[in-house]
Design a protein around this motif. Structure first.
Motif, PDB file in Angstrom:
ATOM      1  N   ALA A  92     -17.858  -3.432 -29.505  1.00 17.95           N
ATOM      2  CA  ALA A  92     -18.732  -2.096 -30.002  1.00 17.95           C
ATOM      3  C   ALA A  92     -19.786  -2.463 -30.906  1.00 17.95           C
ATOM      4  O   ALA A  92     -19.408  -3.758 -31.399  1.00 17.95           O
ATOM      5  CB  ALA A  92     -17.287  -1.263 -30.862  1.00 17.95           C
ATOM      6  N   ASP A  93     -20.245  -1.658 -31.284  1.00 24.51           N
ATOM      7  CA  ASP A  93     -21.297  -2.040 -32.584  1.00 24.51           C
ATOM      8  C   ASP A  93     -22.349  -3.605 -32.319  1.00 24.51           C
ATOM      9  O   ASP A  93     -23.123  -3.798 -32.721  1.00 24.51           O
ATOM     10  CB  ASP A  93     -20.823  -2.542 -33.665  1.00 24.51           C
ATOM     11  CG  ASP A  93     -20.070  -1.153 -33.936  1.00 24.51           C
ATOM     12  OD1 ASP A  93     -20.081   0.194 -34.271  1.00 24.51           O
ATOM     13  OD2 ASP A  93     -18.565  -1.866 -34.614  1.00 24.51           O
ATOM     14  N   VAL A  94     -22.791  -3.064 -30.856  1.00 27.36           N
ATOM     15  CA  VAL A  94     -23.382  -3.736 -30.423  1.00 27.36           C
ATOM     16  C   VAL A  94     -24.478  -3.131 -29.187  1.00 27.36           C
ATOM     17  O   VAL A  94     -23.673  -2.660 -28.963  1.00 27.36           O
ATOM     18  CB  VAL A  94     -22.885  -5.421 -29.432  1.00 27.36           C
ATOM     19  CG1 VAL A  94     -23.452  -6.517 -29.211  1.00 27.36           C
ATOM     20  CG2 VAL A  94     -22.029  -6.080 -30.818  1.00 27.36           C
ATOM     21  N   ARG A  95     -25.626  -3.934 -29.550  1.00 22.84           N
ATOM     22  CA  ARG A  95     -27.146  -4.091 -28.639  1.00 22.84           C
ATOM     23  C   ARG A  95     -27.231  -4.829 -27.523  1.00 22.84           C
ATOM     24  O   ARG A  95     -27.214  -6.277 -27.682  1.00 22.84           O
ATOM     25  CB  ARG A  95     -28.241  -2.654 -29.628  1.00 22.84           C
ATOM     26  CG  ARG A  95     -27.383  -2.086 -30.798  1.00 22.84           C
ATOM     27  CD  ARG A  95     -29.520  -1.559 -30.765  1.00 22.84           C
ATOM     28  NE  ARG A  95     -30.282  -3.213 -31.752  1.00 22.84           N
ATOM     29  CZ  ARG A  95     -30.658  -3.216 -32.307  1.00 22.84           C
ATOM     30  NH1 ARG A  95     -29.527  -2.968 -33.514  1.00 22.84           N
ATOM     31  NH2 ARG A  95     -30.638  -4.227 -32.562  1.00 22.84           N
ATOM     32  N   ALA A  96     -27.817  -4.046 -26.365  1.00 22.83           N
ATOM     33  CA  ALA A  96     -28.248  -5.465 -25.362  1.00 22.83           C
ATOM     34  C   ALA A  96     -28.713  -5.987 -25.886  1.00 22.83           C
ATOM     35  O   ALA A  96     -29.027  -7.398 -25.659  1.00 22.83           O
ATOM     36  CB  ALA A  96     -28.395  -4.437 -24.217  1.00 22.83           C
ATOM     37  N   ASP A  97     -30.171  -5.728 -26.291  1.00 19.00           N
ATOM     38  CA  ASP A  97     -31.446  -6.194 -26.224  1.00 19.00           C
ATOM     39  C   ASP A  97     -30.853  -7.230 -27.915  1.00 19.00           C
ATOM     40  O   ASP A  97     -31.848  -8.485 -28.169  1.00 19.00           O
ATOM     41  CB  ASP A  97     -32.462  -5.598 -27.356  1.00 19.00           C
ATOM     42  CG  ASP A  97     -31.876  -4.334 -28.734  1.00 19.00           C
ATOM     43  OD1 ASP A  97     -31.133  -4.885 -29.639  1.00 19.00           O
ATOM     44  OD2 ASP A  97     -33.052  -3.734 -29.174  1.00 19.00           O
ATOM     45  N   GLU A  98     -29.494  -7.211 -28.506  1.00 10.98           N
ATOM     46  CA  GLU A  98     -30.029  -8.902 -29.284  1.00 10.98           C
ATOM     47  C   GLU A  98     -28.479  -9.276 -28.570  1.00 10.98           C
ATOM     48  O   GLU A  98     -28.733 -10.733 -29.328  1.00 10.98           O
ATOM     49  CB  GLU A  98     -27.886  -8.421 -30.348  1.00 10.98           C
ATOM     50  CG  GLU A  98     -28.400  -6.962 -30.971  1.00 10.98           C
ATOM     51  CD  GLU A  98     -27.256  -6.607 -31.460  1.00 10.98           C
ATOM     52  OE1 GLU A  98     -26.375  -7.395 -31.661  1.00 10.98           O
ATOM     53  OE2 GLU A  98     -27.042  -5.149 -32.275  1.00 10.98           O
ATOM     54  N   LEU A  99     -28.751  -9.773 -27.078  1.00 10.55           N
ATOM     55  CA  LEU A  99     -28.004 -10.579 -26.746  1.00 10.55           C
ATOM     56  C   LEU A  99     -29.223 -11.187 -25.769  1.00 10.55           C
ATOM     57  O   LEU A  99     -28.513 -11.908 -25.016  1.00 10.55           O
ATOM     58  CB  LEU A  99     -26.921 -10.069 -25.385  1.00 10.55           C
ATOM     59  CG  LEU A  99     -25.869  -9.429 -26.159  1.00 10.55           C
ATOM     60  CD1 LEU A  99     -24.976  -8.681 -25.470  1.00 10.55           C
ATOM     61  CD2 LEU A  99     -25.146 -10.234 -27.115  1.00 10.55           C
ATOM     62  N   GLY A 100     -30.752 -11.096 -25.164  1.00 13.01           N
ATOM     63  CA  GLY A 100     -31.579 -11.644 -24.558  1.00 13.01           C
ATOM     64  C   GLY A 100     -30.751 -11.696 -23.483  1.00 13.01           C
ATOM     65  O   GLY A 100     -30.523 -10.512 -22.674  1.00 13.01           O
ATOM     66  N   ARG A 101     -30.725 -13.112 -22.107  1.00 12.56           N
ATOM     67  CA  ARG A 101     -30.852 -12.678 -21.208  1.00 12.56           C
ATOM     68  C   ARG A 101     -29.064 -12.896 -21.058  1.00 12.56           C
ATOM     69  O   ARG A 101     -29.091 -12.801 -19.632  1.00 12.56           O
ATOM     70  CB  ARG A 101     -31.105 -14.972 -20.913  1.00 12.56           C
ATOM     71  CG  ARG A 101     -33.029 -15.002 -20.332  1.00 12.56           C
ATOM     72  CD  ARG A 101     -32.725 -16.204 -19.708  1.00 12.56           C
ATOM     73  NE  ARG A 101     -32.739 -17.186 -20.871  1.00 12.56           N
ATOM     74  CZ  ARG A 101     -32.148 -18.605 -20.346  1.00 12.56           C
ATOM     75  NH1 ARG A 101     -32.207 -18.696 -18.920  1.00 12.56           N
ATOM     76  NH2 ARG A 101     -31.844 -19.221 -21.143  1.00 12.56           N
ATOM     77  N   TRP A 102     -28.082 -12.803 -21.766  1.00 20.16           N
ATOM     78  CA  TRP A 102     -26.483 -13.034 -21.310  1.00 20.16           C
ATOM     79  C   TRP A 102     -26.151 -11.331 -21.311  1.00 20.16           C
ATOM     80  O   TRP A 102     -25.723 -11.221 -20.086  1.00 20.16           O
ATOM     81  CB  TRP A 102     -26.034 -13.534 -23.241  1.00 20.16           C
ATOM     82  CG  TRP A 102     -24.624 -13.057 -22.774  1.00 20.16           C
ATOM     83  CD1 TRP A 102     -24.270 -11.727 -23.435  1.00 20.16           C
ATOM     84  CD2 TRP A 102     -23.708 -13.637 -22.207  1.00 20.16           C
ATOM     85  NE1 TRP A 102     -22.939 -12.115 -23.335  1.00 20.16           N
ATOM     86  CE2 TRP A 102     -21.678 -12.984 -22.242  1.00 20.16           C
ATOM     87  CE3 TRP A 102     -23.680 -14.457 -21.781  1.00 20.16           C
ATOM     88  CZ2 TRP A 102     -21.104 -13.446 -22.417  1.00 20.16           C
ATOM     89  CZ3 TRP A 102     -22.441 -14.873 -21.573  1.00 20.16           C
ATOM     90  CH2 TRP A 102     -20.844 -14.682 -21.515  1.00 20.16           C
TER      91      TRP A 102
END
Length: 324
Positions: A92-102
């Motif tokens: 929850a509360d996380v966006r894909a663009d915060e995770l880079g290549r992961w």
């Protein structure tokens, strides 16, 4: 390095064992010195979800996590042996663009209004630690119960020492930047929860909410208490954990409690992964400060640590910032 020389790895948690396995499988003669029994180490208490959490520096963590993911995915083909399963769930509360290549590498990751859904390795840590010990033995490495009071004790017996002592590095490496982040969790009989769930946003910074279905029960969490050295479970904290998790899955409220656990994450402003010369021509490699993501980055860090032990060339050696 003389390829007949011995390597001592100080620390028997997931970082130390994984590093020892990589070294032993490259042909080094490896001994692991572990202070704690397998069931008592911090890694054994960990929930086992592979996700970059409370660890820096971000750029290197991303690479270490991806390289570790490449190892865990095939290990998940034999979960009864390795302890590794690929399990769907929600962050929850996380966006894909915060995770880079992961985000691009994780199977089936997609964004939803409340956060992310993904399929990631969820690791039964007691089983996985046993697997690593078995794999180390198969490669010719040994594991010894030994309390180390100074890294010089290991340097006196081996030309190369790898310091994977986690929180112990605060004294062994004289590094006050290493500090505990206390994590408390509750294990209950699983009432039918098949997917993991994690929420770190909202509420007190020291509180998280997670449900992790493991073969031995449903792991409920948790806390992230900076600088807290307390190793005894707190009943009020346990009750609050169950209450938070029951808001997500109400059936958890009546589940039978199987165990209360506390682990101290070995946190640091940045992972320390670097090579240091010692007197008499010896080598000391540091690999500690992984916070709450040791299992997530274990294989990537182990490969880099092995490269620093016996570098094949001057190129490609990775050294993370030492931090404050």
């Amino acid at each position: 390095m003389d390829m007949s020389a011995e390597v001592i790895v100080v620390g028997g948690g997931v970082i130390g064992l994984t590093t020892a396995v990589v070294l032993a499988e490259r042909g080094e003669r490896v001994r692991v010195w572990a202070r704690d029994a397998a069931a008592d180490c911090t890694s054994a208490v960990a929930g086992g979800l592979c996700w970059p959490y409370r660890i820096e520096p971000q750029a290197l963590v991303e690479e270490w996590s991806l390289r570790s993911l490449d190892v865990y995915v095939p290990l998940a083909e034999d979960p009864s042996t390795t302890g590794v399963r690929l399990v769907p769930g929600a962050m929850a509360d996380v966006r894909a663009d915060e995770l880079g290549r992961w985000a691009k590498a994780v199977p089936e990751l997609r964004e939803e209004p409340q956060g992310l859904r993904a399929t990631v390795p969820l690791i039964d840590m007691p089983r996985h630690l046993a697997y690593l010990r078995e794999r180390l033995a198969a490669a010719g490495g040994t594991l010894e119960r030994r309390t180390v009071r100074a890294l010089g004790e290991a340097s006196a017996e081996a030309d190369v020492v790898v310091n994977c002592s986690g929180l112990g590095a605060r004294s062994l490496a004289d590094d006050p930047a290493v500090h505990p982040v206390r994590g408390q969790l509750v294990v209950v009989e699983n009432p039918g929860v098949e997917e993991w769930y994690v929420a770190t946003g909202g509420g007190a910074a020291a509180e998280t909410t997670y449900l992790l279905p493991q073969p031995y029960g449903l792991v409920l969490g948790g806390t992230a208490q900076e600088g807290d050295w307390g190793c005894e479970p707190d009943p009020a904290t346990a009750a609050a954990i169950v209450e938070r998790c029951a808001r997500v899955r109400p059936e958890v409220a009546s589940a039978r409690v199987l165990a209360h656990r506390v682990g101290l994450r070995p946190a640091r402003s940045a992972v320390r992964l670097e090579r240091e010369p010692v007197g008499g021509g010896g080598v000391l490699v540091h690999n500690y400060g992984h916070g709450g993501a040791g299992v997530t980055v274990a294989w990537g860090c182990a490969e880099d640590a092995a490269g620093l032990v016996a570098p094949r060339s001057a190129e490609g050696l990775r050294t993370s910032p030492s931090g404050g």
